[in-house]
Design a protein around this motif. Structure first.
Motif, short mmCIF file in Angstrom:
data_model
loop_
_atom_site.label_atom_id
_atom_site.label_comp_id
_atom_site.label_asym_id
_atom_site.label_seq_id
_atom_site.Cartn_x
_atom_site.Cartn_y
_atom_site.Cartn_z
N ALA A 182 -18.27 3.56 -4.33
CA ALA A 182 -17.95 2.93 -5.68
C ALA A 182 -19.03 3.35 -6.64
O ALA A 182 -18.69 3.89 -7.75
CB ALA A 182 -17.80 1.28 -5.56
N GLY A 183 -20.36 3.60 -6.26
CA GLY A 183 -21.31 3.90 -7.29
C GLY A 183 -20.98 5.26 -7.59
O GLY A 183 -21.21 5.70 -8.91
N LEU B 75 -6.34 1.92 -11.14
CA LEU B 75 -6.39 2.93 -10.28
C LEU B 75 -7.38 3.04 -8.86
O LEU B 75 -7.68 3.86 -8.37
CB LEU B 75 -6.08 4.31 -10.63
CG LEU B 75 -4.87 4.46 -11.67
CD1 LEU B 75 -4.80 5.80 -12.26
CD2 LEU B 75 -3.45 4.40 -10.68
N SER B 76 -8.08 1.65 -8.98
CA SER B 76 -9.36 1.83 -8.01
C SER B 76 -8.74 1.95 -6.63
O SER B 76 -9.49 2.84 -6.06
CB SER B 76 -9.98 0.40 -8.13
OG SER B 76 -10.65 0.29 -9.28
N ARG B 77 -7.92 1.56 -6.16
CA ARG B 77 -7.71 1.65 -4.70
C ARG B 77 -7.10 3.35 -4.47
O ARG B 77 -7.53 3.86 -3.38
CB ARG B 77 -6.41 0.79 -4.27
CG ARG B 77 -5.91 1.06 -2.81
CD ARG B 77 -5.05 -0.15 -2.43
NE ARG B 77 -4.62 -0.18 -1.09
CZ ARG B 77 -3.98 0.75 -0.30
NH1 ARG B 77 -3.46 1.82 -0.93
NH2 ARG B 77 -3.90 0.72 1.23
N LEU C 46 -11.94 1.92 2.21
CA LEU C 46 -11.35 1.07 1.28
C LEU C 46 -11.66 -0.06 0.91
O LEU C 46 -11.64 -0.98 -0.25
CB LEU C 46 -9.84 0.47 1.79
CG LEU C 46 -8.88 1.51 1.94
CD1 LEU C 46 -7.36 1.16 2.66
CD2 LEU C 46 -8.51 1.73 0.39
N ASP C 47 -13.04 -0.66 1.75
CA ASP C 47 -13.87 -1.71 1.18
C ASP C 47 -14.63 -1.50 -0.02
O ASP C 47 -15.15 -2.36 -0.60
CB ASP C 47 -14.82 -2.21 2.15
CG ASP C 47 -14.30 -2.76 3.54
OD1 ASP C 47 -13.16 -3.37 3.33
OD2 ASP C 47 -14.73 -2.63 4.62
N ALA C 48 -14.46 -0.27 -0.56
CA ALA C 48 -15.11 0.16 -1.74
C ALA C 48 -14.31 -0.09 -3.06
O ALA C 48 -14.63 -0.01 -4.16
CB ALA C 48 -15.38 1.56 -1.82
N VAL C 49 -12.88 -0.68 -2.91
CA VAL C 49 -12.10 -1.00 -4.07
C VAL C 49 -12.50 -2.00 -4.77
O VAL C 49 -12.74 -2.18 -5.92
CB VAL C 49 -10.64 -1.19 -3.36
CG1 VAL C 49 -9.76 -1.81 -4.47
CG2 VAL C 49 -10.06 -0.09 -2.67
N MET C 50 -13.04 -3.18 -4.25
CA MET C 50 -13.50 -4.45 -4.95
C MET C 50 -14.93 -3.92 -5.76
O MET C 50 -14.93 -4.26 -7.08
CB MET C 50 -13.78 -5.39 -4.16
CG MET C 50 -14.37 -6.69 -4.57
SD MET C 50 -13.04 -7.51 -5.69
CE MET C 50 -12.02 -8.25 -4.71
N PRO C 51 -15.93 -3.31 -5.20
CA PRO C 51 -17.06 -2.99 -6.14
C PRO C 51 -16.69 -1.93 -7.09
O PRO C 51 -17.10 -2.17 -8.07
CB PRO C 51 -17.95 -2.34 -4.93
CG PRO C 51 -17.42 -2.86 -3.63
CD PRO C 51 -16.03 -3.09 -3.69
N LEU C 52 -15.63 -1.41 -6.80
CA LEU C 52 -15.33 -0.24 -8.18
C LEU C 52 -14.73 -0.98 -8.93
O LEU C 52 -14.92 -0.46 -10.07
CB LEU C 52 -14.55 0.86 -7.32
CG LEU C 52 -13.81 2.09 -8.29
CD1 LEU C 52 -15.21 2.60 -9.20
CD2 LEU C 52 -12.98 2.99 -7.73
N GLN C 53 -13.99 -1.87 -8.73
CA GLN C 53 -13.16 -2.61 -9.77
C GLN C 53 -14.14 -3.55 -10.83
O GLN C 53 -14.13 -3.47 -11.77
CB GLN C 53 -12.22 -3.47 -9.15
CG GLN C 53 -10.95 -2.84 -8.56
CD GLN C 53 -9.97 -4.02 -8.29
OE1 GLN C 53 -10.24 -5.03 -7.59
NE2 GLN C 53 -8.58 -3.61 -8.42
#
Length: 482
Positions: free
Chosen positions: A248-249, A307-309, A321-328
């Motif tokens: 995400a970072g 389009l994060s996912r 896929l656990d990075a989707v929420m931090p990216l949003q």
């Protein structure tokens, strides 16, 4: 000194584009080969080394750009000034390596990361000898861009040639160092074109040390809310959590670097206007940057959130896929981060307001560290992203408040209105494309191209002033060439 800001912006944007393309090629490969845990190891070690890199650099780079811009037409004075800066930097580098050795000896957690720390610490030395600030003073963005591109291409070949298994994470770390600072060897020789640098004992400590340390303290405070997430996550969490958050970072950093290109090339010019007291041109340039950010940042934030996912799947695969929420969460941080950076680097710093900048970043950094310690044990990588958003928001608000009297900002209503309508168009396009259940890469390309087209049509249809201005400039240049 007077180089075209348009050319500088283009070169900086191209350099930043290469900095985006490079991880888009290398990071998906590395994340899939190394897997989550080993990627987390590299990023945790890198975050720790980042603090030592910061201590070695002090606030010399920012201070040297600001003060050195006054001597661009006097090689003798610039050489004397640059030699003082280089000598101070070499002293701080030696002290930093000593501190690093002591830390690695007594902090037992780092014993498992010894090889990584040794490899990543090479960046400290090569950053010092690179004297990148000299080239920034002379606005040599074309040279910086071409040089960086050469080493990035070499790094790509090295990555595919030498990183084959998950145990090659130390080799991967070395390649990232080579890509980041390997070109600084060229700087060491090329800098003679602009000034002569030597080690000197004749340093005006009374003049230089205080502003350097103030800028350093501000940078340190900034690092507290930029890098403390990964460091604290590595201490209180696991390598898996760091690996997830690093994805995400990384995506957040790629987008932020691209959008910030317009700011970076303007700092020397703003510093020059501030130094000679040209308030009219200072205010005009600042407002141009402000309105350009509105046009560019808002659609980027909306598009990345939508389009994060798909982006996470493209960059790193299903195991991340656990990075989707931090990216949003981090995508929302983009807008406050960049506007805070605008007031920070383009108003407070050029005008010599280091003290205010220090307190702003200190408060924001301590807020981030405190919230990280409180929330990360329970919410892990999501907490790290959320605390970054809050810290960036705090910094932006304080920077705007402290910039009163330095600049007068006027956001054009047509600009804001057309951008908001354009963002609605982006949401509709992304929603529609995602509903088609296309293959992931095709979905991303279709959504991005459709969003760009919709956004451009809406801005033109609503007669966005900035877009019309650049279209007119493009027409005039075309007429001259034809």
């Amino acid at each position: 000194m007077k180089k075209s800001l348009s050319l500088n912006a283009a070169m900086s944007a191209f350099k930043t584009l290469m900095n985006i393309i490079f991880p888009l090629i290398t990071f998906p490969y590395a994340s899939n080969v190394l897997q989550v845990e080993n990627l987390g190891k590299v990023n945790f070690a890198s975050s720790v080394c980042g603090y030592f890199l910061l201590f070695a650099g002090l606030g010399i780079s920012s201070y040297a750009v600001r003060e050195g811009s006054r001597y661009v037409n006097d090689r003798e004075k610039l050489s004397a000034f640059a030699s003082e800066m280089f000598s101070i930097n070499m002293i701080s580098t030696a002290l930093t390596y000593a501190a690093l050795a002591v830390t690695m000896l007594f902090w037992t957690k780092l014993h498992a990361y010894t090889d990584l720390m040794l490899v990543l610490s090479l960046q400290i030395f090569f950053t010092t000898i690179g004297t990148e600030w000299v080239f920034t003073i002379f606005e040599e963005y074309t040279y910086i861009t071409i040089r960086g591109l050469l080493f990035q291409v070499l790094s790509i070949f090295m990555l595919f040639a030498f990183v084959k298994t998950r145990d090659d994470y130390c080799i991967y770390a070395g390649i990232t160092v080579f890509a980041a600072v390997g070109a600084n060897v060229l700087n060491f020789f090329r800098v003679r074109r602009y000034c002569t640098i030597w080690l000197t004992r004749r340093i005006d400590w009374k003049k230089h040390l205080k502003p350097i340390l103030i800028i350093f303290a501000s940078t340190l405070a900034t690092t507290l809310y930029v890098s403390s997430d990964t460091t604290i996550l590595g201490i209180l969490g696991t390598d898996y959590n760091v690996g997830i958050y690093s994805v995400a970072g990384k995506i957040y950093g790629i987008v932020k670097n691209l959008l910030s290109a317009v700011l970076v090339v303007s700092i020397p010019r703003l510093s020059h206007y501030a130094g000679v007291g040209d308030k009219a041109n200072f205010n005009k340039l600042f407002n141009n940057i402000f309105n350009a950010l509105i046009v560019v940042v808002a659609p980027a934030v909306v598009g990345l959130f939508a389009l994060s996912r798909e982006v996470v799947l493209f960059i790193s695969g299903e195991s991340y896929l656990d990075a989707v929420m931090p990216l949003q969460i981090l995508s929302l941080a983009l807008i406050v981060c960049l506007f805070g950076w605008l007031y920070n680097s383009c108003a407070l710093l050029p005008c010599g307001r280091e003290k205010e900048l220090f307190w702003i970043t200190l408060v924001s950094g301590l807020l981030n560290v405190g919230l990280n310690i409180l929330l990360i044990p329970r919410f892990r990588e999501n907490a790290a992203a959320f605390t970054t958003l809050l810290a960036e928001l705090c910094s932006m608000i304080l920077c705007i408040r402290c910039s009163r009297g330095l600049v007068t900002v006027s956001a054009d209503r047509r600009t804001v209105g057309s951008v908001l309508c354009g963002c609605v168009g982006i949401v509709l396009v992304c929603t529609g494309v995602k509903a088609l259940a296309l293959p992931n890469l095709i979905c991303i390309l279709a959504a991005v191209l459709g969003s760009v087209a919709a956004y451009a049509v809406i801005l033109l249809g609503m007669k966005n002033p900035l877009v019309l201005e650049y279209l007119e400039k493009a027409k005039q240049k075309f007429r001259k060439t034809s």
